[in-house]
Every structure is written in structure tokens, then in C-alpha cells.
Design an enzyme around this catalytic site. Structure first.
Site, short mmCIF file in Angstrom:
data_model
loop_
_atom_site.label_atom_id
_atom_site.label_comp_id
_atom_site.label_asym_id
_atom_site.label_seq_id
_atom_site.Cartn_x
_atom_site.Cartn_y
_atom_site.Cartn_z
N HIS A 106 21.70 17.28 4.09
CA HIS A 106 21.12 17.20 2.75
C HIS A 106 21.21 18.59 2.13
O HIS A 106 20.86 19.57 2.78
CB HIS A 106 19.65 16.75 2.84
CG HIS A 106 19.12 16.27 1.52
ND1 HIS A 106 18.90 17.12 0.46
CD2 HIS A 106 18.75 15.04 1.09
CE1 HIS A 106 18.43 16.42 -0.56
NE2 HIS A 106 18.34 15.15 -0.21
N ARG A 121 26.79 14.08 -1.78
CA ARG A 121 26.14 15.08 -0.94
C ARG A 121 27.06 15.96 -0.12
O ARG A 121 26.80 17.13 0.07
CB ARG A 121 25.24 14.35 0.05
CG ARG A 121 23.85 14.40 -0.40
CD ARG A 121 22.99 13.68 0.57
NE ARG A 121 21.97 13.08 -0.26
CZ ARG A 121 21.08 12.24 0.17
NH1 ARG A 121 21.07 11.87 1.42
NH2 ARG A 121 20.18 11.76 -0.65
N ARG A 170 27.32 8.74 3.35
CA ARG A 170 26.37 7.79 2.76
C ARG A 170 26.01 8.19 1.33
O ARG A 170 25.69 9.33 1.05
CB ARG A 170 25.09 7.74 3.59
CG ARG A 170 24.00 6.90 2.98
CD ARG A 170 22.78 6.86 3.88
NE ARG A 170 22.10 8.12 3.95
CZ ARG A 170 21.01 8.44 3.26
NH1 ARG A 170 20.49 7.58 2.41
NH2 ARG A 170 20.44 9.61 3.41
N GLU A 191 20.44 9.72 -8.56
CA GLU A 191 20.72 10.69 -7.50
C GLU A 191 22.22 10.92 -7.41
O GLU A 191 23.00 10.21 -8.06
CB GLU A 191 20.15 10.20 -6.15
CG GLU A 191 18.62 10.26 -6.12
CD GLU A 191 17.99 9.72 -4.84
OE1 GLU A 191 18.72 9.37 -3.91
OE2 GLU A 191 16.76 9.66 -4.80
N HIS A 212 20.47 15.71 8.00
CA HIS A 212 19.59 14.74 7.33
C HIS A 212 19.78 13.32 7.81
O HIS A 212 18.82 12.57 7.96
CB HIS A 212 19.86 14.83 5.83
CG HIS A 212 19.01 13.93 4.99
ND1 HIS A 212 17.64 14.06 4.91
CD2 HIS A 212 19.34 12.91 4.16
CE1 HIS A 212 17.16 13.14 4.09
NE2 HIS A 212 18.16 12.42 3.63
P1 FAD Z 1 12.85 5.42 11.28
O1 FAD Z 1 12.12 5.21 10.02
O2 FAD Z 1 13.24 6.80 11.62
O3 FAD Z 1 11.98 4.85 12.47
C1 FAD Z 1 12.40 5.02 13.80
C2 FAD Z 1 11.28 4.54 14.70
O4 FAD Z 1 11.74 4.45 16.03
C3 FAD Z 1 10.07 5.46 14.75
O5 FAD Z 1 8.93 4.64 14.74
C4 FAD Z 1 10.21 6.17 16.08
O6 FAD Z 1 9.01 6.62 16.63
C5 FAD Z 1 10.78 5.03 16.91
N1 FAD Z 1 11.51 5.44 18.11
C6 FAD Z 1 12.59 6.25 18.22
N2 FAD Z 1 12.99 6.31 19.50
C7 FAD Z 1 12.17 5.51 20.21
C8 FAD Z 1 12.07 5.16 21.59
N3 FAD Z 1 12.91 5.65 22.50
N4 FAD Z 1 11.09 4.33 21.98
C9 FAD Z 1 10.20 3.83 21.09
N5 FAD Z 1 10.23 4.13 19.77
C10 FAD Z 1 11.22 4.95 19.34
N6 FAD Z 1 16.84 7.21 2.68
C11 FAD Z 1 16.86 6.54 1.52
O7 FAD Z 1 17.53 5.51 1.40
N7 FAD Z 1 16.11 6.99 0.47
C12 FAD Z 1 15.34 8.11 0.53
O8 FAD Z 1 14.67 8.46 -0.42
C13 FAD Z 1 15.34 8.85 1.74
N8 FAD Z 1 14.61 9.98 1.85
C14 FAD Z 1 14.54 10.61 3.07
C15 FAD Z 1 13.72 11.72 3.21
C16 FAD Z 1 13.58 12.33 4.44
C17 FAD Z 1 12.70 13.52 4.60
C18 FAD Z 1 14.29 11.81 5.56
C19 FAD Z 1 14.14 12.44 6.91
C20 FAD Z 1 15.13 10.72 5.42
C21 FAD Z 1 15.26 10.12 4.18
N9 FAD Z 1 16.09 9.01 4.00
C22 FAD Z 1 16.10 8.34 2.81
C23 FAD Z 1 16.73 8.37 5.15
C24 FAD Z 1 15.82 7.19 5.59
O9 FAD Z 1 14.48 7.56 5.43
C25 FAD Z 1 16.06 6.79 7.02
O10 FAD Z 1 17.43 6.63 7.25
C26 FAD Z 1 15.35 5.47 7.29
O11 FAD Z 1 13.98 5.61 7.00
C27 FAD Z 1 15.54 5.06 8.74
O12 FAD Z 1 14.72 3.96 8.98
P2 FAD Z 1 14.70 3.33 10.43
O13 FAD Z 1 13.74 2.22 10.40
O14 FAD Z 1 16.07 3.09 10.87
O15 FAD Z 1 14.16 4.53 11.35
C1 SIN Z 2 16.27 12.35 -1.26
O1 SIN Z 2 15.21 12.00 -1.77
O2 SIN Z 2 16.97 13.27 -1.68
C2 SIN Z 2 16.73 11.63 -0.04
C3 SIN Z 2 17.47 10.44 -0.43
C4 SIN Z 2 18.30 9.92 0.70
O3 SIN Z 2 18.37 10.50 1.78
O4 SIN Z 2 18.94 8.90 0.48
#
Ligand code: FAD
Ligand code: SIN
Length: 536
Positions: free
Chosen positions: A240, A286, A382, A116, A347
Site C-alpha cells: 500500500h 497501487r 488487486r 480510490e 498490505h
Molecule cells: P481476515 O479479516 O484477516 O481474518 C482472518 C482471520 O483468521 C482472523 O480472525 C485470524 O485471527 C484468523 N486466523 C488466521 N490464522 C489462523 C489460524 N491458524 N487458526 C485460527 N484462526 C486463524 N480491503 C478492501 O477491500 N477494502 C478496504 O478498505 C481495505 N482496507 C484495509 C485496511 C487495512 C489496514 C488492511 C490491513 C487491509 C485492508 N483491506 C481492505 C484488505 C482486507 O481488509 C482483507 O483482505 C480482508 O479483510 C481479508 O478478510 P479475510 O476474512 O480473508 O481475513
Molecule cells: C484503503 O483504504 O486504502 C485500503 C483499501 C484496500 O486495501 O482495498
């Protein structure tokens, strides 16, 4: 109702689930999710997780790539820790049953590693183009089977319970849990714990166009800010470069992994424009690609640019990117034959709740992990696929520290009052919420987006100040709802982004201000830190 456990974990993405599973070996865990347990950014992650897993790669190169992307603001100690811990955390996921894509190399089978933007080597472990779903499913299964974990779906945390506010006293503050709204009954419960973990993900919904799911309203950052924790680097919002441009495709991401497999960004007339913007062309970091697209769109007046995969064999595209292929087909786009219309969208938030090396915030017993946190890994930008990695590593570190805390600082939880509704009544003016919500998201997109200026930031500041005071009045007069909690939080987070962007009078990484187009190391080679206690 009052619910007591050893650990309170708010959020069920990769960070919250991983923490809960590790902590549950030593105590009871209440696990809150504001919608269903799976609904999270994690579930939608596509590209994969960056880690050094091949003989052709080295820790030093992953560290170098991360620091280069971070434009001078990465904490070298944290980068070193996260990169070196990566392979062990990936192995844990494999042991938990995550099936990453592998390939044959002679007689051996090895992980298929993707590439990537900003990475000098192939190092992205993935499960086809549905990595997040594979990880989330495996973690949810384990959590559901764990007797020490109780899951509370449809519970939205409202505010952190701090010692200073609810018990009294001065000096070092601690957290004793959170108030949360049970969306099914409308009751507010008091969740008490000896360690509280914010794992609430990002804040993409602050912007009109985003790749993020609806849950990404920055709740953890806003709650921590109100509680008095340090918040850092909020001006660094990652856009993104490639989200699908189609009127019916809400927030669908076209993974950077496509460019890793040869995808070329083109203008409407077919010109491959990244050549003129960076030596790494389509695989530049990015911030550079998103800004290049923004520049080309402003120049041409077009609505989108195109990501061209048509030179790659159709069979390869369908096998490597089955989800993206079939999703685009639903919108009438056959990506094996037609370039994909794409635009940038908000993103990822690099800033967040500032933590130490163990994920603990400036408030004792309060941890922040995953996208909600600002650990120092990402600096001003990032590196792709470093987010899931950071969440895994810090969930591990924080769980070790919280378990230690339980053993060493095992003070009893003090008496905490239940939630006061006061004179709040049912609102008959829900339209105020949707109006304010739309207004914030639109001016954040127009004034605090990929390219900023002093004038645009000042305009945004005037509007957010007005909206915040309007929302605040409304908040205390009417009964609390999910939408009201989220609106208050996106307003708080928008305010923090604007204030931090106004402080940084230079351009660095994801923060680009046309009034100061250059980096200024003399004055700004440092984090932007905000704390509510220093502002009132
Ligand atoms: P999340 O997975 O967002 O989980 C947050 C949780 O908190 C959810 O369950 C939500 O409901 C809960 N929540 C929020 N507020 C509250 C509240 N007030 N009370 C109770 N519950 C609450 N990163 C990579 O490294 N590789 C990738 O390939 C990649 N692809 C991505 C693709 C997309 C479409 C997106 C949107 C992001 C991507 N990212 C990627 C970024 C990465 O997915 C996120 O940064 C990561 O998943 C965040 O994980 P997390 O556990 O911190 O939060
Ligand atoms: C992607 O698949 O392009 C998302 C990867 C990332 O947010 O790190």
C-alpha cells in the site's frame, strides 16, 4: 479432545463469518479464531467495498478497471462473476444492519460512494473511514446469536487433516478437519468436519513493514501447501503506498480514499511527483504509486513522502475521515493543516490457495475464501476495495457448494488419530523464535520487496532454505506454541513468495524485477502454480 461438526471454519474475518452464517442454516459449525473473534484485517479495513451501485456506473467499467489493474492475469470469468454479484452481497450486509455512510441527493437518500486508485468511477461503499469495523461488528453479532455456530477463540489451527496422510490410500485427496492448539490450556484438539474452510486472511507479517495486524501470518496458505493443495501467484505482494510514517505508529494505514477526495502526494520540497509517473497521477493503480514512491525515496534519500489534504476544507476532512484525523492527531499531526508523512508497506497478498469458481481447493472438502485464496479475481495486482467484495462473493459461493457437498457426498468422517506430541519437550530457547522471525521479515523487506533483482532473490533463497531447515528441527523437538506455529508458517510463505518470484522472469503488476523490467507475454502470461507433491 475430538470435536465434530458439519463445517469447520478457520478464521473470523469477513470471509469466515459470512460463510459460517450461511452454512449454519444447514448444519453445525465450529468457528476457530486464533485470538479474539474480532481480531482480523477486516476489522481495520478503512476505504470500503467496491461495487456498482450508482446509475453513472456500469458492470463493464468495474470489470474493465479490475482487469486493467490485474495486468493480464485476471480470470475474466471470475471478474465477471464477482463484479455482477457485488450489489446483492452489499444488500445482504445492509439487511444485517451495517450502516454505510449515505448522503442526501435532493429529497432522496443514497449511499455515499468513494473513489480510490484505478477506479474510473465512484463505487466504494463505506462506513466513514471505519468500514471494516462496521462490517465485522454486524457479522460477529449475528454469529454470536446463532445456535448452530460454536466459536472457539484463542484456538490456532496447526494443520489440515487429509485423508491421504491420516487414513491412507491414493488418488483424489480430501480434508476431514484440522488440528488446533487451544492457547489457554496448551492442548491440541482434533476438529473434524465434512467440509473445512480456510478463511485465515493474509500474510503481511512476512514483511518488516506492513499495514496488517499481527494475525496475518499466512497460516491458511502454509497449511494448504503442506496438505498438498495448489498454491498460485505468490510473487504478487501488494504494497500500500501510504502507511503513516511515525516511530510510534505501528501499521497505521492512511486510506487511499484520501487521494480519492483530492489528496496529493508530494516530496519534502512540495513537488507533486505523481504527474511524472502515470496519466492517472495520484489515483493510478497501487503498484504504480508504490513503485513511484520507492523510486522518489531512493533518488532523494528521504525517509518518507507526504500526502497533502490541506487544500480541502477542515470540516470535510474531519467528517469524512474521523478515524484517520483523530489517530494522526494522537501522533501530533493535524491533517487539516499539515501534509501527512507516509511510506509504502506490505498490505495484501494477491496469490494464495488456488480455488475453483466455488472456492474449493485442489483437495476435496477443503475450501479457501477471502485473502487466503487465489480465485483469479486480482491477477497480478488487486484493484482497491475489491478484497472485501471478493471475500463476500466467495463465502457465498463456497457455502452453497459445501451445503451441496453435505447432501450429495455425505460420507461418514473416518476415524482420525489424535495429535502426537512424541518426545517434544518445553523449549527454553524462545529467543530462537524471535531471532528467526525478525531475520525473515527483514530480508523479505530488503530482498523481496517492491523492487526485486535476481541477485536479491538468490540471497533471500539461500537464507530461507537455511532458516526453514533450522525451524523444522526445532518444530519437532519442542512443544508446540502459538509463536512456533506462526514462525513455521511465515517461513513457508516466505519460501513460496521467493520461489514464485524466481520463476517469473519478467515484470508484471506487483512483481518488478530490475533484471527483466518488461512484461513478457510470450512466456509468462500465466499463473505461477506450486504444489509440494511436485517438489519432493
Ligand atoms: P481476515 O479479516 O484477516 O481474518 C482472518 C482471520 O483468521 C482472523 O480472525 C485470524 O485471527 C484468523 N486466523 C488466521 N490464522 C489462523 C489460524 N491458524 N487458526 C485460527 N484462526 C486463524 N480491503 C478492501 O477491500 N477494502 C478496504 O478498505 C481495505 N482496507 C484495509 C485496511 C487495512 C489496514 C488492511 C490491513 C487491509 C485492508 N483491506 C481492505 C484488505 C482486507 O481488509 C482483507 O483482505 C480482508 O479483510 C481479508 O478478510 P479475510 O476474512 O480473508 O481475513
Ligand atoms: C484503503 O483504504 O486504502 C485500503 C483499501 C484496500 O486495501 O482495498
Amino acid at each position: 479432545m475430538e470435536i465434530k461438526s458439519d463445517f469447520l471454519v478457520i478464521g473470523t474475518g469477513i470471509a469466515g463469518l459470512t460463510f459460517a452464517l450461511k452454512a449454519a442454516r444447514y448444519g453445525t459449525v465450529s468457528l476457530l479464531s486464533k485470538r479474539s473473534v474480532r481480531e482480523s484485517a477486516t476489522y481495520y479495513a478503512q476505504g470500503g467495498i467496491a461495487s456498482v451501485l450508482s446509475k453513472e456506473d456500469t458492470f463493464d467499467e468495474h470489470i474493465k478497471d479490475t482487469i486493467y489493474a490485474g495486468a493480464g492475469l485476471c480470470d475474466a470469468r471470475i471478474v465477471d462473476l464477482v463484479v455482477k454479484d457485488g450489489p446483492a452481497r452489499i444488500q445482504e450486509l445492509i439487511d444485517r444492519g451495517v450502516k454505510f455512510t449515505s448522503r442526501h441527493n435532493g429529497s432522496a437518500t443514497e449511499l455515499d460512494l468513494g473513489k480510490e486508485g484505478g477506479h474510473s468511477k465512484r463505487r466504494i461503499v463505506h462506513a466513514e473511514d471505519l468500514t471494516g469495523r462496521a462490517v465485522e461488528e454486524a457479522l460477529v453479532s449475528s454469529v454470536e446469536a446463532d445456535q448452530n455456530i460454536r466459536i472457539y477463540e484463542n484456538h490456532i489451527a496447526i494443520d489440515v487433516i487429509t485423508h491421504s496422510k491420516f487414513v491412507g490410500g491414493s488418488g483424489e485427496d480430501s480434508a476431514w478437519g484440522a488440528y488446533a492448539l487451544d492457547k489457554t490450556t496448551g492442548e491440541v484438539h482434533t476438529f473434524l468436519a465434512k467440509a473445512t474452510v480456510l478463511a485465515t486472511g493474509g500474510a503481511g507479517k512476512v514483511y518488516l513493514f506492513t499495514s496488517n495486524p499481527d494475525v496475518a501470518t499466512g497460516d491458511g496458505i502454509a497449511m494448504a501447501y503442506r496438505a498438498g493443495a495448489d498454491i498460485a501467484d505468490m510473487e504478487f505482494i501488494q504494497f500500500h503506498p501510504t502507511c503513516l510514517y511515525h516511530s510510534k505508529a505501528k501499521s497505521f494505514l492512511i486510506s487511499e480514499a484520501l487521494r480519492g477526495e483530492g489528496g496529493i502526494l508530494r516530496l519534502k520540497d512540495g513537488t507533486a511527483f505523481m504527474k511524472g509517473h502515470h496519466r492517472m497521477e495520484d489515483l493510478a493503480p497501487r503498484d504504480i504509486v508504490a513503485r513511484a514512491i520507492d523510486f522518489e525515496l531512493k533518488k532523494s534519500g528521504d525517509d518518507c513522502v507526504y500526502l497533502d489534504m490541506t487544500h480541502r476544507p477542515a470540516v470535510f476532512i474531519k467528517e469524512r475521515f474521523p478515524n484517520i484525523y483523530s489517530k494522526c492527531l494522537e501522533f501530533g499531526i493535524d491533517i487539516t493543516a499539515t501534509p501527512i508523512p507516509v511510506v509504502p508497506a506490505a498490505h495484501y497478498i494477491c496469490g494464495g490457495v488456488r480455488t475453483d469458481v466455488n472456492g474449493e481447493t485442489s483437495i476435496k472438502r477443503l475450501y479457501a475464501i477471502g485473502e487466503t485464496a487465489c480465485t483469479g479475481l486480482h491477477g497480478a495486482n488487486r484493484l482497491a476495495s475489491n478484497s472485501l467484495l471478493e471475500a463476500l462473493v466467495f463465502a457465498d459461493k463456497a457455502s452453497e457448494d459445501a451445503v451441496r457437498l453435505l447432501k450429495e457426498r455425505g460420507a461418514p468422517i473416518p476415524a482420525i488419530p489424535s495429535w502426537e506430541t512424541g518426545g517434544a519437550v518445553e523449549s527454553e530457547e524462545a529467543v530462537v523464535i524471535s531471532q528467526n522471525w525478525d531475520e525473515i521479515r527483514r530480508f523479505m523487506w530488503n530482498y523481496v520487496g517492491i523492487v526485486r533483482s535476481d541477485k536479491r532473490l538468490e540471497r533471500a533463497k539461500r537464507r530461507i532454505d537455511l532458516l526453514k531447515s533450522e525451524i523444522n528441527e526445532y518444530y519437532w523437538d519442542f512443544k508446540i506454541t502459538n509463536n512456533l506455529v506462526e514462525l513455521r508458517n511465515i517461513a513457508t510463505v516466505a519460501g513460496l513468495i521467493i520461489d514464485s518470484a524466481m520463476q517469473r522472469k519478467e515484470s508484471r503488476g506487483l512483481h518488478y524485477n530490475i533484471d527483466y523490467p518488461e512484461k513478457n507475454d510470450r512466456d509468462f502470461l500465466k499463473d505461477t502454480v506450486v504444489n509440494i507433491r511436485e517438489r519432493v
